[in-house]
Design a protein around this motif. Sequence first.
Motif, PDB file in Angstrom:
ATOM      1  N   PRO B 252       0.797  -1.229   0.000  1.00 27.69           N
ATOM      2  CA  PRO B 252       0.000   0.000   0.000  1.00 27.69           C
ATOM      3  C   PRO B 252       0.829   1.277   0.000  1.00 27.69           C
ATOM      4  O   PRO B 252       0.441   2.259  -0.623  1.00 27.69           O
ATOM      5  CB  PRO B 252      -0.842  -0.112   1.287  1.00 27.69           C
ATOM      6  N   ARG B 268      -6.931  -0.373  -6.978  1.00 24.19           N
ATOM      7  CA  ARG B 268      -7.001  -1.254  -5.810  1.00 24.19           C
ATOM      8  C   ARG B 268      -7.899  -2.437  -6.139  1.00 24.19           C
ATOM      9  O   ARG B 268      -9.010  -2.269  -6.614  1.00 24.19           O
ATOM     10  CB  ARG B 268      -7.577  -0.481  -4.620  1.00 24.19           C
ATOM     11  N   ARG B 312      -6.119   1.679   4.222  1.00 25.56           N
ATOM     12  CA  ARG B 312      -5.908   1.002   2.936  1.00 25.56           C
ATOM     13  C   ARG B 312      -6.301  -0.470   2.962  1.00 25.56           C
ATOM     14  O   ARG B 312      -6.130  -1.157   1.962  1.00 25.56           O
ATOM     15  CB  ARG B 312      -4.460   1.163   2.487  1.00 25.56           C
ATOM     16  N   TYR B 492      -2.723  -4.204  -5.136  1.00 25.24           N
ATOM     17  CA  TYR B 492      -2.683  -3.032  -6.006  1.00 25.24           C
ATOM     18  C   TYR B 492      -2.062  -3.439  -7.340  1.00 25.24           C
ATOM     19  O   TYR B 492      -1.086  -4.179  -7.373  1.00 25.24           O
ATOM     20  CB  TYR B 492      -1.865  -1.914  -5.365  1.00 25.24           C
TER      21      TYR B 492
END
Lengths: 338, 518
Positions: B252, B268, B312, B492
């Motif tokens: 993250p 994401r 996150r 990600y």
Amino acid sequence: MTRSFRNFIILRILLTIPMVLILSTIVFFVIRVLPGDPILSAVGPRVSEEEREEIREALGLNRPLVTQYVDYLEQIATLDFGDSIVGGRRPIRDELAEKFPATVELAVPAMLLAAVFGVVSGAFAAGHRKQPADYSLRLASVVIYSIPIFWLGLMMQVIFSGWLGWFPLSHRIGPEVDLTRHTNFYIIDAIITGNWNALGDVLLHLFLPTVTLGTALTGVYIRLTRVNMIEILNADFITAGRARGLPERRLIYRHALHNTFIPILTLIGLQFAILLAGAVLTETVFSWPGIGRYLIEGINNRNYPVVQATVTIFAMLVAAISLIMDIMYAFIDPRIRY
Amino acid sequence: MKRFSVFLVLVMLVAMISPMANLATAQEAKTIIIGTTDEPSGLDSGYAYATHDWEILKNTGDALMGYVPGTADLIPRLAADYPEVSDDGLVWTFTLREGIQFADGTPLTAQIVADSVTRALTLEGDITGFVQGFIAGIEVIDELTVAFTLTQPYGFFGFVAATGPFIPMNPNTNPIDELVTNPETILGVGAYMMTEWQEDEQLVLERNPYYWDTDNEPYYDRVIIRYFADPTTLSLAVENGEIDIAWRTVGPVEAARLQEIEGLVVTRINAPTLRYLVLNHAFPPHDNNNVNAAIAAAIDRETLVDRVFEGRTVPAYSMVPAGVPYQTEAFLDAYGFQDLDTAIALLEGEGYSADNMLELTLWYPPEHYGTTTADVVQVLKEQLESTGLITVTLEVQNWATYIAAATDGEYPFFILGWFPDYPDPSTWLDPFGTCTQSPSMGVNYCDENMENYLITAGTSTDPAVREENYAKAQELWTQHAPTIPLFFEPEYITVREGIEGVLIGPPFEFLYSELYEE
């Protein structure tokens, strides 16, 4: 080659056998004493204990330790270390054949770079003792020695690859460069296949990892050469040379430097083991598919045969380098008798 | 010396010119380069049980069933239609599409499908245990029809038929009695065929000339998967333009940095990667469900996620992630964000007080899930101790030792991660909540009602029955807490601007054939 020298070499080679054997035995037992299960590490907890036991049996891990040890000794003798017990269960010999050249291709130029740059700088510093150049090089050697290798590698990547774009960031060769692998030494493969495009690409990829690993070791060479040179520059034969009007440059780089090579060669032998340790970190930062990364992954997965094989190969390599250094003593200083 | 200097100059010239030559060859075929820190383990569907292995196998092959890209909607892939299920739910019959060929032109038959699954069942690969849990027998009905007899009626078997072992391997390269985990090529039935694999370096996929799904031909001719040892180097590579896509795993913090760079698009992915606490019911005090419920009530996931991950990660209020059928927010319904009053009342009811504190030892691995794990357990310790009735001691152990000790049931209270096999609640609940499976996860939980809910839901094909029983199971989970879900960790993916078609849904499948450029 004199008879005594030949006997010395034979004795040294024979002494390597118990050395490798002792080290390999220690590794064999220590890794098994460590807690952790290679099968569980590979398949995870969702596979039942019965199924894990079946895999263990298929891989021969539930046999008596003595039986496994005897097999292992046989493997060392034949240099066939069996199959990896996790990650595809490939023959370790095949994996080493791919990864070992990568480490050698990185370590040898790095060692040469460190030795050449370190020795020349050390000699220069000694020749300019108590002058700004000497202070600068001494300071630089301490700084270089203190820098963590992974940080140095990262900085090299950011500056020379990221900002300047001069060199590739990682790996041994570009993704779209074709190279037929014969030896897995990419430089040699490129030369024997006449693939100059690949050769250029391989050299570019080699640059940053080599400089990183080589630089990290340079500091020691600078300091050692400087100290030895200062001692030798005060010797009578140098004073006599000066009195006869020999140029200072010739005195330093030809006569004095030649006499510092014995301790430097000793250092090269000793540093080679440290170099291999440094290669582990350099290989990680530069995604270099060498034996160092292989060893770390083996330890993390409790991949017994991989760890055993890798440590044995490392031991043999260090023993071989020490032997070569010992032989070179005799060539550099004919007064040495064995 | 002069000759040596000339040689050096020549070498440098070659080095300078060679990248230009590369550019020239690169323009001939549409190529995309994907970087990852993953590494293939064994690229044979009879062996593979790792996320990246399945990703490669799904791109070079196809399973009987599959998903609408980016969703958990199950669709037939190699099967011509949805399977026929016998009345007792034990026999699932699949009929293959006609005309499917492997990348060397070999036609796909039911016998090849049966042989491929048999290899997974019998060759002692990492996947063998998984397949043995479902398959009791395989019968080839005719050239295109194959029937699987299950060990018990599993209502979700369609999802299982979309997993790795149900991807047929080419019989010309993968014999029935031998695993080929390190192939030089993969000539499967997928959109691509593997033409090169240099371990730790790269893997090359090229367009399969015999690909059956002509409506979904891939845009890129070549896909190069570049393997990185270090996430920092991976993110620098996408930033430098050396790769087009940085996939698993950019953390993250790096993702946030890459997001600021012009020309890169960071997305994401709500990955189903769960972190959870295990309360080993074989140890006191976790044999007491009131104590377990008190621990569950005292945890504040929102604060945990904010403090450690700056928001996150996604708080988990069930073991089952959002987007998967029958998921409920059971822990949120039971305890809200945090319910200290309930926690304290439950603990006092069990005789704990300021003079008689509940003493817990929470184990964690310091490195395996990244450096944030230490922060996670520290926040959990603070939250549990905020009841005033609990003291927590933190203990660490390296991964290889930790996972063996945890699953052997040696730790009473510990943290683990979970990655599912398929997008159905059973893969998140059964391993921890059933009497037969929970011991191997170090949970040692067995409750008659929970068992009943999970087995009824798992064996039924009726959505209403499944919904009702999974809802009850998730509710009971909050009271007994065999495990306590904490958060789902997203992945990600960073792509060069202009690249489209990144469709990664709950099954966590990344099909490279969906990628294209405007």
